[in-house]
Design a protein around this motif. Structure first.
Motif, mmCIF file in Angstrom:
data_model
loop_
_atom_site.group_PDB
_atom_site.id
_atom_site.type_symbol
_atom_site.label_atom_id
_atom_site.label_comp_id
_atom_site.label_asym_id
_atom_site.label_seq_id
_atom_site.Cartn_x
_atom_site.Cartn_y
_atom_site.Cartn_z
ATOM 1 N N MET A 64 13.086 1.740 -3.856
ATOM 2 C CA MET A 64 13.711 0.559 -3.252
ATOM 3 C C MET A 64 12.654 -0.368 -2.625
ATOM 4 O O MET A 64 12.748 -1.579 -2.728
ATOM 5 N N CYS A 65 11.650 0.191 -1.948
ATOM 6 C CA CYS A 65 10.691 -0.664 -1.253
ATOM 7 C C CYS A 65 9.824 -1.389 -2.278
ATOM 8 O O CYS A 65 9.532 -0.870 -3.345
ATOM 9 N N SER A 66 9.412 -2.599 -1.918
ATOM 10 C CA SER A 66 8.774 -3.435 -2.932
ATOM 11 C C SER A 66 8.055 -4.598 -2.275
ATOM 12 O O SER A 66 8.542 -5.703 -2.289
ATOM 13 N N MET A 67 6.933 -4.335 -1.661
ATOM 14 C CA MET A 67 6.182 -5.452 -1.069
ATOM 15 C C MET A 67 4.859 -5.630 -1.795
ATOM 16 O O MET A 67 4.204 -4.650 -2.168
ATOM 17 N N PHE A 68 4.491 -6.890 -1.947
ATOM 18 C CA PHE A 68 3.232 -7.236 -2.594
ATOM 19 C C PHE A 68 2.254 -7.514 -1.446
ATOM 20 O O PHE A 68 2.365 -8.511 -0.746
ATOM 21 N N ILE A 69 1.323 -6.585 -1.225
ATOM 22 C CA ILE A 69 0.502 -6.619 -0.006
ATOM 23 C C ILE A 69 -0.957 -6.886 -0.363
ATOM 24 O O ILE A 69 -1.555 -6.125 -1.142
ATOM 25 N N ASN A 70 -1.508 -7.911 0.191
ATOM 26 C CA ASN A 70 -2.901 -8.288 -0.073
ATOM 27 C C ASN A 70 -3.227 -8.262 -1.568
ATOM 28 O O ASN A 70 -4.246 -7.717 -1.999
ATOM 29 N N GLY A 71 -2.337 -8.831 -2.350
ATOM 30 C CA GLY A 71 -2.613 -8.977 -3.779
ATOM 31 C C GLY A 71 -2.268 -7.774 -4.622
ATOM 32 O O GLY A 71 -2.516 -7.764 -5.833
#
Ligand SMILES: Cc1cc2nc3c(=O)[nH]c(=O)nc-3n(C[C@H](O)[C@H](O)[C@H](O)COP(=O)(O)OP(=O)(O)OC[C@H]3O[C@@H](n4cnc5c(N)ncnc54)[C@H](O)[C@@H]3O)c2cc1C
Ligand code: SF4
Ligand code: FES
Lengths: 649, 246
Positions: B65-72
């Protein structure tokens, strides 16, 4: 008090289910399409039921909170699933699985249901293999098994440490197939906020909130199945997923369904200990580790203290100075003692001052002997992903130093009361999986929850719901503009408006944490009369404070994560009180429910079969009134009731 | 730790989004990334603001479920780790962290960091299963399966359907995701019966939904939190060619 009818079929235990199926009513195949069923939940229970009912030809609508059915909480089950296949030839039978489950549940489960569970367990494994579930296999190409707590046979099937994931993806595949075929319609990002019960007393629909648009939606059906999981999150910190909740069950309770044994909660012995105030959840280290791991604390208090202060390391403690307390207290089962027994033993050692870790609330789970005996590669193949997870969270290498674990809230044996057909006392309302009060009595054995979820979903509900639906074709389509739907939706809207209107100062999580602390301290691993009475008062106070000082920002139209949480927590604040009341009334220790007043001199749980061998089915009489206790007496015809003994085999 | 955050805020699918700067203070290195966002959200709510919407559920790296685009990077800089399993000790005190949603045409942004990934469900619906029905199947041990094949099938089946592979790919290709499912069943005798239709139907659906082509950059494999191997793509390509020929 109403007389409870659990509708157990006549006959010898091994024939009951067959007889039931022989005599159940069937729906004419041509009519099935015209009969509608609502399934709330796409975990193992709901996913399997929706797919199977769709295959049979019924028109099914299925709902879940997540963005996809594949993400239900069942996905997180790690260790495995039981079945009485006896592939290892170590003496397992259906009766033995049944017996272990009833004994593990401390003689508080309904015999007939538990036998049926054991009986269909083998079909589950067959079904899942046919779906392409990649269970672990031996070099021979045949299926592998391992042992779990509370059993002396090896009957657990597993897919690495991801058994729940693989089984759920199997059910999700079956569900996807039916959605494509058109028999099942899928509604994601929907949260059921109420049950619609008609004037004639039958459950005919639900009110859901669309979590994207914020709109309230009405759905009707000839029968409703709740497979909405357990309510362990009432404690705030638990191993459950963040959206796991008790609301669907609680709302059904407030519409008249009985809530059974709410105080039976399982505390899992092997979780990663709490690290800080901002922690949002607890992580389980699968019980399967107890196959190869040994649990210990230092024998000397000074050693424990020096470990806590990090002056010495665990490996500095000589073998003879370690207390393998499970092996010492329960020689026959040792590290494989059931969960309730193991959890309490850990608490006992920590309370006595022998705990380790910065807080003193931890014990060691040590795989050193197994690493020496089998080699690091074998251990890595068995538990690699668990070790990785541990290292990521704790920043410690479990191959080098023993893991630290502590008990945590994990599973709820209590839930909505159901009869043999898994139907609640509201006609047309069925309940499956962890949401019902289940086949596990006062304590569930490892690897039996997902067995029960799939048993309910694939093999029980499709039969029993059909039996109910056989005469429902005459009813025709059910409109959603009846007064009952109007009124129920009005109630939901009023609740949302009331929450938004409080406009206080504290966040929802603030209250949830506060409730969680009260529950853990007063309705947790060890309970007593005074503590429970105080706990009830404290819960009432938190509830009052919540309704005068909670802040839900934004508006209810559209995504509003704080509102979602507030709705769930407002229900937990009521459910928590019922749990405490149930725990207070049950003046005995049974399974996960341990009352300090009722124990043997050496600290073992003491049941009171004379006065408490019943299921407590609580009935809602309206706000501000005390809940009504209904009793379903438990009769053991096929098992001799004994004191649970894990000291000798 | 003290951190500066640049977070993508977007009110709804049809509105334009932008980066908004935030600061968080006194974060313990043992906090998980999502707990750090929880802390930020608590502060925002206390000040009467709108908390950052993001997807999450299990917080154990398994639900997808989690889905973050972090520092590229989808799921951030740590290899083989989902956003929920990422811990703040992987960042430096005082660092600026840029947080965005998955960006791919088939995954439209719904709010802030929440995207719509129902396209993945549609691909599975096109054939990502074995069409058995409940009951009437043989004993589980009737068909032995070579351990190596069962293990490879399990490797492929470990996909959590998070979509990081699509977010990582400049073409927004879903090849890694699709090939994982195709491979799992191709490796098992039970899956062989429908193998040809499965691969054709799933690939056709993937194309129809607007996922791009695979141009072998391997970004997907590098960013996949479950270390799904690109050898699955090769296996699927063989299956696909076989299916077209026969
Ligand atoms: C970390 C962990 C490991 C475990 N390991 C094992 C194991 O190895 N073996 C074992 O036997 N058991 C295990 N268990 C227990 C087991 O996973 C659960 O008991 C079981 O999966 C519950 O399945 P379910 O189908 O009843 O509900 P869930 O899987 O919890 O599904 C609930 C569904 O209901 C939906 N839902 C809930 N409320 C609403 C609402 N109001 N409106 C709409 N939808 C709603 C959710 O979206 C979800 O789809 C484990 C549990 C945990 C936490
Ligand atoms: S292949 Fe990897 S990145 Fe892609 S969806 Fe599956 S787990 Fe996520
Ligand atoms: S929240 Fe489940 S994988 Fe991250």
């Amino acid at each position: 008090m109403t007389k409870i009818n659990s509708k157990i079929p006549e006959g010898p235990i091994a024939e009951k289910w067959t007889r039931y199926k022989e005599h159940q009513k069937l729906v004419n195949p041509a009519n099935k399409r015209k009969i509608e069923i609502i399934v709330v939940g796409t975990g193992l229970a709901g996913g399997a039921a929706a797919a199977s009912l769709g295959e049979m030809g019924f028109s099914v609508k299925v709902f879940c909170i997540q963005d996809s059915p594949r993400r239900a909480h069942s996905i997180a089950a790690q260790g495995g699933i039981n079945a009485a296949k006896n592939y290892p030839n170590d003496g397992d039978t259906i009766y033995r699985l049944f017996y272990d489950t009833v004994k593990g549940g401390d003689y508080r489960a309904r015999e007939s249901n538990t036998y049926r569970l054991a009986e269909v367990s083998n079909n589950i494994i067959d079904q899942c293999v046919a779906q392409g579930v990649p269970f672990a296999r031996e070099y021979s190409g045949y299926l592998a098994n391992r042992s779990f707590g509370g059993a002396l046979v090896s009957r657990t099937f597993y897919a690495r440490g991801q058994t729940g994931q693989q089984l759920l993806l199997g059910a999700y595949g079956a569900l996807s197939k039916e959605i494509k075929r058109g028999s099942v319609e899928l509604f994601t990002r929907r949260e059921m906020l109420d049950l619609v019960v008609m004037k004639d007393g039958r459950a005919r629909g639900i009110i859901v909130r669309n979590l994207f648009t914020g709109e309230l939606e009405r759905y009707s059906a000839h029968a409703v199945l709740l497979a909405t999981g357990g309510y362990g999150n009432v404690y705030f910190l638990s191993t459950n997923a963040m959206t796991s909740n008790g609301s669907a069950a609680w709302r059904a309770y407030k519409r008249g369904a009985y809530f059974a044994n709410p105080c039976y909660v399982q505390i899992h012995p092997t979780c990663i200990p709490v690290h800080g105030e901002y922690q949002s959840k607890l992580t389980l280290m699968s019980e399967s580790l107890r196959n190869d791991g040994r649990i210990w604390v230092p024998k000397k208090k000074e050693d424990a203290e020096r470990i806590r202060k990090k002056e010495i390391r665990p490996r500095d403690i000589a073998e003879e100075d370690r207390d393998y307390y499970l092996e010492r207290r329960y020689p026959a089962f040792g590290n494989l003692a059931p969960r309730d027994v193991s959890s309490r033993a850990a608490k006992e050692r920590c309370d006595a001052g022998y705990g380790v870790g910065p807080t003193g609330l931890a014990v060691f789970l040590d795989l050193k002997d197994a690493i020496v005996r089998l080699g690091k590669d074998v251990i890595k193949a068995r538990y690699g992903n668990l070790f990785d997870m541990y290292q990521r969270i704790v920043d410690d290498d479990p191959y080098e130093t023993p893991m630290m674990i502590y008990p945590a809230i994990h599973y709820t044996m209590g839930g909505l009361w159901v009869d043999y057909e898994l139907q609640s006392n509201i006609p047309g309302l069925f309940v499956g999986g962890e949401a019902n009060f289940s086949d596990h009595g006062a304590n569930r054995l490892g690897a039996s929850a997902i067995m029960q979820g799939l048993s309910d979903g694939y093999f029980v509900l499709p039969y029993t719901m059909q039996n109910y639906l056989a005469d429902q074709i005459a009813v025709g389509t059910i409109p959603t503009d009846s007064p009952e739907f109007d009124d129920t939706e009005k109630d939901v809207r009023a609740r949302i408006d009331k929450l938004m209107a409080v406009n206080g100062k504290e966040t929802v999580d603030y209250f949830h944490k506060k409730l969680g602390h009260v529950m853990w301290d007063h309705v947790g691993m060890a309970r007593n009369k005074a503590g429970l009475e105080e706990g009830i008062k404290m819960i009432q106070e938190v509830r009052k404070e919540f309704w005068s000082n909670v802040r839900v920002p934004g508006n209810p139209n559209g995504i509003n994560i704080e509102l979602e949480k507030a709705l769930r927590v407002s229900d937990f604040l009521e459910l928590g009180e019922l749990m405490a009341r149930d725990a207070l009334h049950r003046e005995e220790s049974a399974g996960g429910h341990f009352r300090e007043e009722y124990q043997t001199p050496d600290g073992e749980a003491m049941r009171n079969d004379k006065n408490f061998m019943y299921v407590a089915a609580w009935e809602y009489p309206g706000d501000d009134k005390e809940p009504i206790l209904n009793k379903e007496e438990l009769n053991y015809e096929f098992i001799e009731v004994k004191t649970r003994n894990y000291k000798t085999a | 730790m003290d951190l500066k955050l640049k977070i993508w805020r977007q009110a709804s699918r049809n509105e334009k989004g932008q980066f908004v700067d935030y600061e968080v203070h006194n974060i313990s290195p043992d906090t998980s990334f999502l707990e750090m966002i929880d802390i930020l959200n608590d502060e925002l709510v206390e000040k009467g603001g709108d908390p950052v919407a993001f997807d999450h559920d299990c917080r154990e790296g398994i639900c997808g479920m989690c889905s973050m685009f972090i520092n590229g990077h989808p799921h951030g800089p740590e290899a083989a780790t989902t956003t929920c399993q990422l811990h703040m000790r992987k960042f430096k005190d005082g660092e600026t962290i840029v947080i965005e949603p998955w960006r791919a045409r088939p995954f439209p942004v719904i709010k802030d960091l929440v995207v719509d990934r129902s396209a993945f469900d549609e691909i599975i619906r096109a054939g990502g299963y074995i069409s058995t029905t409940t009951g009437g199947v043989p004993d589980a041990n009737a068909i032995p399966i070579k351990k190596v094949n069962a293990d490879l099938a399990m490797d492929a089946a470990a996909c959590i359907g998070c979509g990081a592979c699509v977010a990582a790919c400049k073409n927004a290709s879903a090849m890694l995701f699709v090939s994982a499912k195709v491979s799992q069943f191709a490796l098992l005798p039970q899956g062989k019966v429908e193998a040809k239709d499965r691969v054709k139907d799933m690939v056709a659906k993937m194309d129809e939904l607007g996922f791009g082509n695979c141009t072998n950059t391997y970004a997907c494999e590098a960013e996949c939190p479950k270390e799904i191997s690109i050898t699955n793509i090769a296996r699927m390509n063989r299956q696909f060619i076989g299916a077209k020929l026969g």
